[in-house]
Motif scaffolding. Sequence first.
Motif, PDB file in Angstrom:
ATOM      1  N   ASN A 120     109.057  -5.433  54.029  1.00  0.00           N
ATOM      2  CA  ASN A 120     107.606  -5.515  54.221  1.00  0.00           C
ATOM      3  C   ASN A 120     106.828  -4.591  53.290  1.00  0.00           C
ATOM      4  O   ASN A 120     105.607  -4.676  53.224  1.00  0.00           O
ATOM      5  CB  ASN A 120     107.234  -5.180  55.667  1.00  0.00           C
ATOM      6  CG  ASN A 120     107.683  -6.253  56.627  1.00  0.00           C
ATOM      7  OD1 ASN A 120     107.663  -7.425  56.297  1.00  0.00           O
ATOM      8  ND2 ASN A 120     108.106  -5.854  57.806  1.00  0.00           N
ATOM      9  N   GLY A 121     107.503  -3.678  52.637  1.00  0.00           N
ATOM     10  CA  GLY A 121     106.836  -2.711  51.774  1.00  0.00           C
ATOM     11  C   GLY A 121     107.325  -1.295  52.038  1.00  0.00           C
ATOM     12  O   GLY A 121     108.338  -1.089  52.698  1.00  0.00           O
ATOM     13  N   THR A 122     106.580  -0.332  51.542  1.00  0.00           N
ATOM     14  CA  THR A 122     106.989   1.069  51.616  1.00  0.00           C
ATOM     15  C   THR A 122     106.607   1.701  52.951  1.00  0.00           C
ATOM     16  O   THR A 122     105.471   1.584  53.402  1.00  0.00           O
ATOM     17  CB  THR A 122     106.325   1.874  50.481  1.00  0.00           C
ATOM     18  OG1 THR A 122     106.673   1.272  49.236  1.00  0.00           O
ATOM     19  CG2 THR A 122     106.771   3.319  50.491  1.00  0.00           C
ATOM     20  N   VAL A 123     107.572   2.385  53.550  1.00  0.00           N
ATOM     21  CA  VAL A 123     107.328   3.247  54.708  1.00  0.00           C
ATOM     22  C   VAL A 123     107.421   4.669  54.184  1.00  0.00           C
ATOM     23  O   VAL A 123     108.387   5.011  53.482  1.00  0.00           O
ATOM     24  CB  VAL A 123     108.398   3.057  55.806  1.00  0.00           C
ATOM     25  CG1 VAL A 123     108.142   4.004  56.971  1.00  0.00           C
ATOM     26  CG2 VAL A 123     108.461   1.625  56.269  1.00  0.00           C
ATOM     27  N   SER A 124     106.443   5.491  54.507  1.00  0.00           N
ATOM     28  CA  SER A 124     106.532   6.885  54.050  1.00  0.00           C
ATOM     29  C   SER A 124     106.155   7.839  55.162  1.00  0.00           C
ATOM     30  O   SER A 124     105.385   7.511  56.070  1.00  0.00           O
ATOM     31  CB  SER A 124     105.639   7.117  52.827  1.00  0.00           C
ATOM     32  OG  SER A 124     104.284   7.004  53.177  1.00  0.00           O
ATOM     33  N   SER A 125     106.737   9.014  55.076  1.00  0.00           N
ATOM     34  CA  SER A 125     106.480  10.098  56.012  1.00  0.00           C
ATOM     35  C   SER A 125     106.497  11.388  55.202  1.00  0.00           C
ATOM     36  O   SER A 125     107.495  11.713  54.561  1.00  0.00           O
ATOM     37  CB  SER A 125     107.582  10.130  57.081  1.00  0.00           C
ATOM     38  OG  SER A 125     107.498  11.303  57.868  1.00  0.00           O
ATOM     39  N   ALA A 126     105.376  12.087  55.197  1.00  0.00           N
ATOM     40  CA  ALA A 126     105.287  13.350  54.460  1.00  0.00           C
ATOM     41  C   ALA A 126     104.607  14.359  55.363  1.00  0.00           C
ATOM     42  O   ALA A 126     103.562  14.060  55.956  1.00  0.00           O
ATOM     43  CB  ALA A 126     104.493  13.169  53.168  1.00  0.00           C
ATOM     44  N   TRP A 127     105.211  15.518  55.506  1.00  0.00           N
ATOM     45  CA  TRP A 127     104.585  16.531  56.344  1.00  0.00           C
ATOM     46  C   TRP A 127     104.510  17.880  55.643  1.00  0.00           C
ATOM     47  O   TRP A 127     105.285  18.170  54.744  1.00  0.00           O
ATOM     48  CB  TRP A 127     105.266  16.646  57.702  1.00  0.00           C
ATOM     49  CG  TRP A 127     106.742  16.945  57.714  1.00  0.00           C
ATOM     50  CD1 TRP A 127     107.758  16.048  57.851  1.00  0.00           C
ATOM     51  CD2 TRP A 127     107.371  18.230  57.637  1.00  0.00           C
ATOM     52  NE1 TRP A 127     108.971  16.688  57.851  1.00  0.00           N
ATOM     53  CE2 TRP A 127     108.762  18.038  57.726  1.00  0.00           C
ATOM     54  CE3 TRP A 127     106.895  19.531  57.501  1.00  0.00           C
ATOM     55  CZ2 TRP A 127     109.674  19.076  57.682  1.00  0.00           C
ATOM     56  CZ3 TRP A 127     107.808  20.579  57.456  1.00  0.00           C
ATOM     57  CH2 TRP A 127     109.178  20.339  57.550  1.00  0.00           C
ATOM     58  N   LYS A 128     103.547  18.643  56.093  1.00  0.00           N
ATOM     59  CA  LYS A 128     103.320  19.986  55.557  1.00  0.00           C
ATOM     60  C   LYS A 128     103.056  20.910  56.738  1.00  0.00           C
ATOM     61  O   LYS A 128     102.332  20.555  57.670  1.00  0.00           O
ATOM     62  CB  LYS A 128     102.111  19.961  54.618  1.00  0.00           C
ATOM     63  CG  LYS A 128     101.799  21.285  53.980  1.00  0.00           C
ATOM     64  CD  LYS A 128     100.605  21.131  53.062  1.00  0.00           C
ATOM     65  CE  LYS A 128     100.045  22.492  52.717  1.00  0.00           C
ATOM     66  NZ  LYS A 128      98.768  22.399  52.030  1.00  0.00           N
ATOM     67  N   ARG A 129     103.660  22.085  56.677  1.00  0.00           N
ATOM     68  CA  ARG A 129     103.523  23.063  57.756  1.00  0.00           C
ATOM     69  C   ARG A 129     102.618  24.206  57.305  1.00  0.00           C
ATOM     70  O   ARG A 129     102.758  24.724  56.207  1.00  0.00           O
ATOM     71  CB  ARG A 129     104.897  23.626  58.118  1.00  0.00           C
ATOM     72  CG  ARG A 129     104.870  24.773  59.105  1.00  0.00           C
ATOM     73  CD  ARG A 129     106.221  25.457  59.192  1.00  0.00           C
ATOM     74  NE  ARG A 129     107.211  24.595  59.784  1.00  0.00           N
ATOM     75  CZ  ARG A 129     107.384  24.435  61.094  1.00  0.00           C
ATOM     76  NH1 ARG A 129     106.621  25.067  61.935  1.00  0.00           N
ATOM     77  NH2 ARG A 129     108.329  23.654  61.551  1.00  0.00           N
ATOM     78  N   ASP A 130     101.709  24.576  58.186  1.00  0.00           N
ATOM     79  CA  ASP A 130     100.907  25.779  58.014  1.00  0.00           C
ATOM     80  C   ASP A 130     101.053  26.553  59.316  1.00  0.00           C
ATOM     81  O   ASP A 130     100.326  26.299  60.284  1.00  0.00           O
ATOM     82  CB  ASP A 130      99.444  25.420  57.731  1.00  0.00           C
ATOM     83  CG  ASP A 130      98.595  26.646  57.430  1.00  0.00           C
ATOM     84  OD1 ASP A 130      99.161  27.737  57.214  1.00  0.00           O
ATOM     85  OD2 ASP A 130      97.359  26.503  57.427  1.00  0.00           O
ATOM     86  N   ASN A 131     102.051  27.452  59.352  1.00  0.00           N
ATOM     87  CA  ASN A 131     102.469  28.147  60.579  1.00  0.00           C
ATOM     88  C   ASN A 131     102.900  27.109  61.604  1.00  0.00           C
ATOM     89  O   ASN A 131     103.847  26.403  61.373  1.00  0.00           O
ATOM     90  CB  ASN A 131     101.382  29.092  61.078  1.00  0.00           C
ATOM     91  CG  ASN A 131     101.149  30.225  60.098  1.00  0.00           C
ATOM     92  OD1 ASN A 131     102.091  30.796  59.576  1.00  0.00           O
ATOM     93  ND2 ASN A 131      99.889  30.523  59.823  1.00  0.00           N
ATOM     94  N   ASP A 132     102.197  26.977  62.740  1.00  0.00           N
ATOM     95  CA  ASP A 132     102.608  25.998  63.746  1.00  0.00           C
ATOM     96  C   ASP A 132     101.735  24.737  63.721  1.00  0.00           C
ATOM     97  O   ASP A 132     101.802  23.909  64.617  1.00  0.00           O
ATOM     98  CB  ASP A 132     102.638  26.620  65.139  1.00  0.00           C
ATOM     99  CG  ASP A 132     101.295  27.172  65.572  1.00  0.00           C
ATOM    100  OD1 ASP A 132     100.377  27.266  64.731  1.00  0.00           O
ATOM    101  OD2 ASP A 132     101.159  27.528  66.755  1.00  0.00           O
ATOM    102  N   ILE A 133     100.936  24.579  62.658  1.00  0.00           N
ATOM    103  CA  ILE A 133     100.120  23.377  62.482  1.00  0.00           C
ATOM    104  C   ILE A 133     100.817  22.454  61.475  1.00  0.00           C
ATOM    105  O   ILE A 133     101.173  22.875  60.381  1.00  0.00           O
ATOM    106  CB  ILE A 133      98.698  23.714  61.965  1.00  0.00           C
ATOM    107  CG1 ILE A 133      98.006  24.707  62.893  1.00  0.00           C
ATOM    108  CG2 ILE A 133      97.882  22.437  61.758  1.00  0.00           C
ATOM    109  CD1 ILE A 133      97.725  24.184  64.277  1.00  0.00           C
TER     110      ILE A 133
END
Length: 185
Positions: A120-133
């Motif tokens: 169906n196309g691209t699935v993406s997951s990107a995360w960034k942490r700033d302390n507990d956020i």
Amino acid sequence: QNLIRSIKANGYHITTGEYGMNPLLSVLSENGYCEVVYRMLLNSTPPSYKYFIDLGKTSLPESWTGDWSQNHCILGHGDGWLYEYLGGIRNDGIAFDKIIIEPYFPTDMKWLSVQLETTNGTVSSAWKRDNDIITLTVTIPVNATAKIILPANTVRINDYEYVSTGNRAIMPVASGNYIIKCKLL
């Protein structure tokens, strides 16, 4: 608990063969032991994936000692774990028409970005942490739906606030792009 004791007694080294490794990583992760798998993969002495990195390998060798073929799929289950659990992209249907996005956030990692090409196309997951956020950016392709699952009570998804009733926010979403912010529990 016996399995966890055995892993700890073996210094967080991978002690299964090829056939047992994928079930081991899955069973541990699905039962709340992602931190154990993470430590196993980042162990700096063999057998481990971090050992390959320290040897300067840019592909998977055929053996834990780094010998023989230098581009081999046989030890690839750790790579899959990076996508399925660290990035959180898992198939929940047929050919990723239903997707689960449930990343694991190690305390010593600041960011991660993974993407997967599906029919169906691209699935993406990107995360960034700033302390507990955590700021999580997700793309779900057309003709697919997803459940985004996070260890949080209150989640801001695009311009909407989502409040969970427990210690996990489970948000059903359609295809599209999402920016999610939450404070980890």
